[in-house]
Design a protein around this motif. Structure first.
Motif, short mmCIF file in Angstrom:
data_model
loop_
_atom_site.label_atom_id
_atom_site.label_comp_id
_atom_site.label_asym_id
_atom_site.label_seq_id
_atom_site.Cartn_x
_atom_site.Cartn_y
_atom_site.Cartn_z
N ALA A 175 -31.18 -30.12 0.74
CA ALA A 175 -32.26 -30.18 -0.48
C ALA A 175 -31.98 -31.37 -1.56
CB ALA A 175 -32.14 -28.90 -1.20
N THR A 176 -30.75 -31.85 -1.71
CA THR A 176 -30.24 -32.91 -2.23
C THR A 176 -30.52 -34.25 -1.75
OG1 THR A 176 -28.04 -32.40 -1.55
CG2 THR A 176 -28.77 -31.21 -3.66
N GLY A 177 -31.00 -34.43 -0.61
CA GLY A 177 -30.90 -35.62 0.13
C GLY A 177 -32.16 -36.38 -0.34
N SER A 178 -32.46 -37.55 0.15
CA SER A 178 -33.66 -38.25 0.03
C SER A 178 -34.93 -37.65 0.32
CB SER A 178 -33.83 -39.82 0.80
OG SER A 178 -35.01 -40.35 1.01
N ILE A 179 -34.87 -36.89 1.52
CA ILE A 179 -36.04 -36.20 1.92
C ILE A 179 -36.08 -34.79 1.15
CG2 ILE A 179 -37.14 -34.61 3.96
CD1 ILE A 179 -37.75 -37.40 4.46
N LYS A 212 -34.07 -36.33 12.81
CA LYS A 212 -34.17 -36.73 14.15
C LYS A 212 -33.08 -36.44 15.20
CE LYS A 212 -35.02 -40.38 12.13
NZ LYS A 212 -36.00 -41.63 11.94
N GLU A 213 -31.91 -36.41 14.54
CA GLU A 213 -30.71 -36.09 15.47
C GLU A 213 -30.82 -35.02 16.41
OE1 GLU A 213 -30.51 -36.91 12.32
OE2 GLU A 213 -29.23 -38.56 11.80
N THR A 214 -31.60 -34.08 15.77
CA THR A 214 -31.60 -32.75 16.52
C THR A 214 -32.43 -33.00 17.85
OG1 THR A 214 -31.62 -31.14 14.71
CG2 THR A 214 -32.91 -30.43 16.18
N GLY A 230 -25.37 -30.57 0.06
CA GLY A 230 -23.82 -30.78 0.80
C GLY A 230 -22.85 -30.82 -0.66
N ASP A 231 -22.57 -32.18 -0.79
CA ASP A 231 -21.66 -32.22 -2.11
C ASP A 231 -22.17 -32.49 -3.65
OD1 ASP A 231 -19.02 -32.06 -0.27
OD2 ASP A 231 -19.75 -34.19 0.52
N ASN A 232 -23.47 -32.69 -3.44
CA ASN A 232 -24.13 -33.14 -4.61
C ASN A 232 -24.30 -31.89 -5.56
OD1 ASN A 232 -25.38 -34.23 -6.85
ND2 ASN A 232 -26.62 -35.88 -5.60
P1 NDP Z 1 -29.43 -38.29 2.98
O1 NDP Z 1 -28.25 -38.53 3.13
O2 NDP Z 1 -30.31 -38.78 1.72
O3 NDP Z 1 -29.58 -36.72 2.75
C1 NDP Z 1 -28.84 -35.85 3.68
C2 NDP Z 1 -28.90 -34.40 2.95
O4 NDP Z 1 -27.91 -33.62 3.88
C3 NDP Z 1 -28.31 -34.22 1.86
O5 NDP Z 1 -28.82 -33.06 1.26
C4 NDP Z 1 -26.60 -33.91 1.95
O6 NDP Z 1 -26.06 -33.24 0.79
C5 NDP Z 1 -26.91 -32.92 3.14
N1 NDP Z 1 -25.71 -32.98 3.92
C6 NDP Z 1 -25.01 -33.69 4.46
N2 NDP Z 1 -24.01 -33.33 5.12
C7 NDP Z 1 -23.92 -32.03 4.74
C8 NDP Z 1 -23.05 -30.81 5.39
N3 NDP Z 1 -21.98 -31.08 6.08
N4 NDP Z 1 -23.26 -29.73 5.02
C9 NDP Z 1 -24.45 -29.46 4.10
N5 NDP Z 1 -25.49 -30.51 3.70
C10 NDP Z 1 -25.08 -31.81 4.24
O7 NDP Z 1 -30.64 -38.28 4.09
P2 NDP Z 1 -32.27 -38.43 4.43
O8 NDP Z 1 -32.77 -37.48 3.28
O9 NDP Z 1 -32.48 -39.85 4.22
O10 NDP Z 1 -32.17 -38.10 5.62
C11 NDP Z 1 -32.30 -36.64 6.16
C12 NDP Z 1 -32.50 -36.53 7.77
O11 NDP Z 1 -34.05 -36.96 7.48
C13 NDP Z 1 -31.83 -37.45 8.67
O12 NDP Z 1 -31.83 -36.95 9.84
C14 NDP Z 1 -33.10 -38.94 8.87
O13 NDP Z 1 -32.97 -39.37 10.11
C15 NDP Z 1 -34.31 -37.94 8.52
N6 NDP Z 1 -35.34 -38.97 7.95
C16 NDP Z 1 -35.35 -39.39 6.63
C17 NDP Z 1 -36.41 -40.14 6.18
C18 NDP Z 1 -36.08 -40.73 4.80
O14 NDP Z 1 -37.16 -41.27 4.46
N7 NDP Z 1 -35.14 -40.59 4.02
C19 NDP Z 1 -37.37 -40.31 6.91
C20 NDP Z 1 -37.60 -39.81 8.44
C21 NDP Z 1 -36.21 -39.22 8.86
P3 NDP Z 1 -25.45 -34.12 -0.41
O15 NDP Z 1 -26.07 -35.42 -0.85
O16 NDP Z 1 -25.45 -32.77 -1.53
O17 NDP Z 1 -24.15 -34.17 0.12
#
Ligand code: NDP
Ligand code: MG
Length: 383
Positions: free
Chosen positions: A13-17, A125-127, A40-42
């Motif tokens: 939930a804290t990443g880009s998507i 997509k890795e899945t 994750g860590d954020n």
């Molecule tokens: P980010 O790196 O921005 O976000 C990754 C997310 O995963 C964060 O919420 C992070 O948490 C969390 N995370 C990472 N490691 C762990 C862990 N060990 N335990 C729990 N949570 C974890 O990636 P994106 O959002 O860019 O991409 C996510 C997926 O979507 C990827 O597989 C990517 O290929 C795919 N994708 C992304 C697109 C995009 O526009 N961004 C487009 C199409 C596909 P935290 O940040 O809090 O550490």
């Protein structure tokens, strides 16, 4: 807004998507109940989203962060680690899980959700690259819907009515920051130059993959599994404006494409709301006059050999895609850490593929074991 609430949880939930999904969920004209938010860590971002979306469960990566959040949000159940993610994904009360974590960590919770009959919106997509055969077979057996979030696959999903009538899939690629640069310039680019994607703002790993076109290669494998399409019928076309998000050619020669200005809000919303289309952040935003020009080019496989390597690994099947994904990811991290040049990412991945002992029809345990071994072997090259 309709009355029936769709219950949803977000992994990553804290990443880009994940962050863009939170924006969609706050604005979209549909009733959602947010069951769980996993980060994750954020924890600062997670904290903001908890206040914004009011989930009943939260999951963090570490026990320490879980403790901090539990002290702040006493009425919320706080979980942590891989077990926490799997527990969230197994909760049958969910209607849908958005899998937006990055890397191999997405695979196990996705399988858990499928086994528990929960629909999936899949960004990770890795899945599918690692275990597409197993995941798609299980999704079919368990009768769940697996909706792509990746913009190209969302576009294809939106263009397909009857897969049996499809002649080929056409996946577009922006070409990334080095489309007009020389091979030499690209191979010695800095991390900063490589992260400066001209069209999309994404997480670091996928942004580096977009610069080498490995991302497009992973997407070809993803499309092969999602749409059960042979590799010969998946074509990649470079389209620098990123307006046409992908297209489908039918047997009668008709081509249907999905268009829009680059934004992940639309594919995220499409997957979350499917099969409904409702008002959201990007509504009424397209303008053909502003889009003006659409250019298309053949990908330069000499400059971007990762795309060719991904096709080869996909066609070879078995654990070759696992090897491709693991070796590439480790090399990308080494590049981000300043240990190797950008050009070395392909060299290293190719070497790992050349030395790989394939397992055909691997089990999930074999996939994780191979993934572990390949990463270990790849890391030896940087130490
Ligand atoms: P980010 O790196 O921005 O976000 C990754 C997310 O995963 C964060 O919420 C992070 O948490 C969390 N995370 C990472 N490691 C762990 C862990 N060990 N335990 C729990 N949570 C974890 O990636 P994106 O959002 O860019 O991409 C996510 C997926 O979507 C990827 O597989 C990517 O290929 C795919 N994708 C992304 C697109 C995009 O526009 N961004 C487009 C199409 C596909 P935290 O940040 O809090 O550490
Ligand atoms: Mg994509």
């Amino acid at each position: 807004m309709d009355g029936v609430k769709k219950k949803i949880s977000i992994l990553g939930a804290t990443g880009s998507i994940g962050t863009q999904a939170a924006e969609v969920l706050s604005k979209v004209n549909k009733n959602f109940e947010i069951k769980a938010l996993c980060g994750g860590d954020n924890i600062e971002k997670l904290r903001q989203e908890i206040k914004q979306l009011n989930p009943s469960v939260v999951c963090t990566k570490t026990a320490e962060n879980a403790k901090i959040l539990q002290a702040e949000f006493k009425n919320i159940e706080v979980l942590y680690g891989d077990e926490g993610l799997e527990a969230v994904a197994s909760d049958k009360d969910n209607d849908m899980i958005l899998v937006a974590v990055s890397g191999k960590i997405g695979l196990k919770p996705t399988l858990k959700a499928i086994e528990n009959g929960i629909d999936i919106a899949l960004a990770n997509k890795e899945t599918l690259v690692m275990a597409g055969d197993i995941v798609m077979k299980k999704a079919k057996e368990c009768g769940i819907s697996l909706l792509p979030v990746d913009s190209e696959h969302s576009a294809i999903h939106q263009c397909i009515k009857n897969i049996k009538e499809v002649e080929k899939l056409i996946i577009t690629a922006s070409g990334g920051p080095f489309r007009t640069k020389t091979i030499e310039e690209m191979h010695h680019a800095t991390v900063e130059q490589t992260l400066a994607h001209p069209k999309w703002h994404m997480g670091k790993k996928i942004t580096i993959d977009s610069a080498t076109l490995m991302n497009k290669g992973l997407e070809v494998i993803e499309a092969h599994h999602l749409f059960n399409m042979p590799y010969e019928k998946i074509e990649v076309v470079v389209h620098p404006q990123s307006i046409v998000h992908s297209a489908v050619e039918y047997k009668d020669g008709s081509v249907i494409a999905q268009l829009g200005f680059p934004s992940m809000h639309i594919p995220i919303q499409y997957a979350l709301c499917y099969p409904e289309r409702v008002e959201g952040i990007e509504s009424k935003g397209f303008d053909f006059i502003k889009a003006a020009r659409l250019d298309f080019e053949k990908p330069d496989l000499e400059k971007f050999p990762a795309l060719k390597l991904a096709y080869e690994a996909g066609k070879a099947g078995g654990t070759y895609p696992v090897c491709l994904n693991a070796a590439n990811e480790e090399a990308v991290f080494a590049f981000l850490d300043g240990k190797i040049s950008l050009g070395k990412i392909y060299e290293i991945t190719k070497r790992m593929i050349d030395e790989h002992n394939n397992i055909s029809n691997p089990s999930i345990d074999e996939i994780f074991e191979e993934d572990r071994k390949i990463r270990e072997k790849t890391r030896l090259l940087f130490s």
